[in-house]
Design an enzyme around this catalytic site. Structure first.
Site, mmCIF file in Angstrom:
data_model
loop_
_atom_site.group_PDB
_atom_site.id
_atom_site.type_symbol
_atom_site.label_atom_id
_atom_site.label_comp_id
_atom_site.label_asym_id
_atom_site.label_seq_id
_atom_site.Cartn_x
_atom_site.Cartn_y
_atom_site.Cartn_z
ATOM 1 N N LYS A 72 -2.481 -14.282 8.884
ATOM 2 C CA LYS A 72 -3.711 -14.526 8.118
ATOM 3 C C LYS A 72 -3.456 -15.609 7.064
ATOM 4 O O LYS A 72 -2.291 -15.915 6.762
ATOM 5 C CB LYS A 72 -4.178 -13.220 7.450
ATOM 6 C CG LYS A 72 -3.154 -12.595 6.468
ATOM 7 C CD LYS A 72 -3.628 -11.248 5.988
ATOM 8 C CE LYS A 72 -2.676 -10.683 4.937
ATOM 9 N NZ LYS A 72 -3.039 -9.315 4.526
ATOM 10 N N ASP A 83 -11.331 -11.000 7.747
ATOM 11 C CA ASP A 83 -10.978 -10.509 6.416
ATOM 12 C C ASP A 83 -12.109 -9.565 6.001
ATOM 13 O O ASP A 83 -13.126 -9.452 6.694
ATOM 14 C CB ASP A 83 -10.843 -11.689 5.451
ATOM 15 C CG ASP A 83 -9.937 -11.381 4.258
ATOM 16 O OD1 ASP A 83 -9.593 -10.192 4.052
ATOM 17 O OD2 ASP A 83 -9.574 -12.312 3.533
ATOM 18 N N ARG A 111 2.487 -14.621 -1.905
ATOM 19 C CA ARG A 111 2.221 -14.035 -0.591
ATOM 20 C C ARG A 111 2.560 -15.030 0.521
ATOM 21 O O ARG A 111 2.612 -14.655 1.694
ATOM 22 C CB ARG A 111 0.762 -13.613 -0.495
ATOM 23 C CG ARG A 111 0.362 -12.576 -1.532
ATOM 24 C CD ARG A 111 -1.144 -12.413 -1.615
ATOM 25 N NE ARG A 111 -1.691 -11.845 -0.396
ATOM 26 C CZ ARG A 111 -2.999 -11.824 -0.118
ATOM 27 N NH1 ARG A 111 -3.865 -12.389 -0.958
ATOM 28 N NH2 ARG A 111 -3.433 -11.282 0.996
ATOM 29 N N ARG A 124 0.836 -1.200 0.000
ATOM 30 C CA ARG A 124 0.000 0.000 0.000
ATOM 31 C C ARG A 124 0.877 1.258 0.000
ATOM 32 O O ARG A 124 0.649 2.166 -0.774
ATOM 33 C CB ARG A 124 -0.930 0.007 1.218
ATOM 34 C CG ARG A 124 -1.787 -1.252 1.372
ATOM 35 C CD ARG A 124 -2.668 -1.557 0.182
ATOM 36 N NE ARG A 124 -3.487 -2.738 0.408
ATOM 37 C CZ ARG A 124 -3.633 -3.727 -0.464
ATOM 38 N NH1 ARG A 124 -2.992 -3.696 -1.629
ATOM 39 N NH2 ARG A 124 -4.407 -4.755 -0.190
ATOM 40 N N HIS A 153 -12.292 -13.227 -2.568
ATOM 41 C CA HIS A 153 -12.812 -11.924 -2.964
ATOM 42 C C HIS A 153 -14.015 -12.076 -3.885
ATOM 43 O O HIS A 153 -14.863 -11.189 -3.965
ATOM 44 C CB HIS A 153 -11.735 -11.108 -3.687
ATOM 45 C CG HIS A 153 -10.611 -10.666 -2.802
ATOM 46 N ND1 HIS A 153 -9.507 -11.441 -2.583
ATOM 47 C CD2 HIS A 153 -10.430 -9.529 -2.081
ATOM 48 C CE1 HIS A 153 -8.676 -10.799 -1.764
ATOM 49 N NE2 HIS A 153 -9.210 -9.646 -1.450
#
Length: 474
Positions: free
Chosen positions: A167, A250, A137, A75, A180
């Protein structure tokens, strides 16, 4: 504490803009648990620092969270790519001390910006090459080795005062569905999870991780509800793994949860989750009011015990401790780590400046629109390099002539068209280097193969350096 303030205290919404809107500052002053920052909220570190300072001026202990995993998911560096390699690259480097140092450097940077909670690391394992959302990831496939890196990351991050978050419990790596977009049902028994997927989470708990994020994942033996809404999942975390910190959802607006957001928020709290992450789709003041009202109504009706809400608010608030600014950020460390992660197979020798083809694919929602591609780095390091955008093997071969070709992919094994381009170039007989920036899949027969284990800026730069060193001048 009033019931409305308690209800606000478990919410971690996202918002629009690169400065804190007045309504959000007022909500923070009135007891809002905190916020989650996304790339849409970031210009640079100085701007994030100013944004966070305004929020903390309303309440010093507000939770300020961010998804700064490093590597492909960034980010702070969403505009130009992360300055550190991601988990898979650190796993490939094989040095937990290096992972700890990278996490401490990242944490120092976050602390200086005013961030108190980093929604990282991913403790998921790579258990299938068809997984569309975790990939690089993850620290890798081996539960013990990955657990060592997860623990090191947690220790490094929390040593500088920023809470880490392991996570996505119970582990996303065996899924072939992106939560998602839809609800994954894990093809795993509870015993298999306990023996394999839980190992990195146990390591995180052993390292003192302050929060754990639930995944929107169905474990059939636990019932039809995803872990985020499932009391059985939280019981396993608390009783079997011994976790005592904050359980975070999440994103509750993800398609895997579905239905009404307010209803999902209440169900998560009833299941035993503490902090509700609502960041993917930004909320406004009216949206937050509806959620607060729903939680209050659930307490008043008896659906949500008051003691459960008080417990959740208390655990969420513990993540808002303002971090001390630590002079531990090393902006050069990431490139050194990315170099250590590189793996080269075959004969990496180029007879002159190459033609580079970056076969870009749509990134996952978690990654987002972050710059990717090797071409610009090789153009800088090897004068005379050409970058072509065609995905046709015949056109690439025509453009190359007798020059070597560097073709760059992102998990070619998951995209048949990209795999076909590489295989066709091999069949044509070109002097071909295949650079894979995702989880390494099958060897497609190129003269040389370079695995970066990630697509971050430093991973691409490290690959370009290695190729440049192997290129002869004409």
């Amino acid at each position: 504490m009033s019931l409305h303030r308690l209800a606000q205290g478990v919410l971690l919404p996202g918002f629009h803009g690169t400065s804190a809107p007045d309504w959000l500052v007022k909500r923070v002053a009135d007891g809002l648990g905190g916020v989650v920052l996304f790339g849409r909220n970031v210009v640079d570190d100085a701007q994030v620092t100013a944004l966070d300072a305004r929020l903390r001026s309303a309440r010093a202990d507000v939770v300020i969270g961010i998804d700064e995993e490093g590597g492909d998911v960034t980010r702070l560096d969403a505009g130009h790519g992360s300055e550190v390699p991601g988990n898979h690259a650190l796993g490939a480097a094989g040095d937990p001390a290096l992972t700890r140092a990278v996490a401490a450097s990242m944490g120092s940077r976050l602390a200086a910006c005013g961030v108190s909670l980093n929604l990282a690391p991913s403790a998921d394992l790579v258990l299938t090459l068809d997984d569309p959302v975790i990939g690089v990831r993850s620290f890798g496939s081996d539960p013990v080795a990955a657990g060592a890196h997860v623990a090191a990351f947690v220790e490094g991050m929390q040593a500088v005062g920023v809470a880490a978050c392991a996570k996505h419990f119970p582990g996303h790596g065996a899924s072939t569905v992106d939560s998602h977009a839809a609800l994954p049902v894990l093809p795993r028994t509870a015993a298999e999870l306990a023996a394999v997927e839980f190992a990195p989470f146990r390591a995180a708990v052993g390292a003192g991780v302050r929060s754990i994020m639930t995944g929107h994942l169905v474990v059939p033996e636990w019932g039809p509800e995803p872990a985020t809404l499932n009391p059985a999942a939280v019981r396993v975390l608390r009783e079997d793994l011994g976790f005592t910190g904050a359980v975070i959802t999440d994103g509750l607006d993800m398609k895997a949860v579905g239905g009404d957001l307010a209803q999902g928020s209440v169900r998560a709290l009833v299941a035993g989750v503490d902090a509700l992450c609502l960041g993917g789709e930004p909320l406004d003041d009216d949206g937050l009011r509806r959620l607060v009202d729903a939680v209050v109504a659930a307490v008043e009706s008896g659906e949500l015990p008051l003691a459960r809400l008080e417990e959740a608010a208390r655990r969420t608030a513990a993540l808002g401790t303002p971090p001390s600014s630590v002079d531990g950020h090393d902006p050069a460390l990431g490139l050194r780590a990315a170099r250590a992660a590189l793996e080269v197979r075959g004969s990496l020798r180029l007879t002159g400046p190459p033609v580079v083809v970056d076969l870009a694919v749509e990134p996952s929602i978690a990654v987002g629109d972050v710059p990717w591609g090797l071409g610009p780095y090789l153009e800088e390091l090897v004068p005379g390099t050409s970058v072509v955008s065609s995905a046709s093997a015949a056109e690439i071969a025509a453009a190359a002539g007798d020059r070597p070709v560097v073709v760059v992919t992102r998990e070619a094994h998951r995209f048949p068209w990209a795999r076909e381009v590489v295989s066709s170039l091999v069949k044509i007989g070109l002097d071909l280097v295949h650079v894979e920036t995702g989880v390494p899949g099958p060897d497609l027969g190129a003269t040389a193969r370079v695995d970066t284990h990630g697509g971050s800026r430093v991973c691409l730069r490290a690959a370009a350096e290695r190729i440049a060193a192997a290129t002869s001048s004409r």
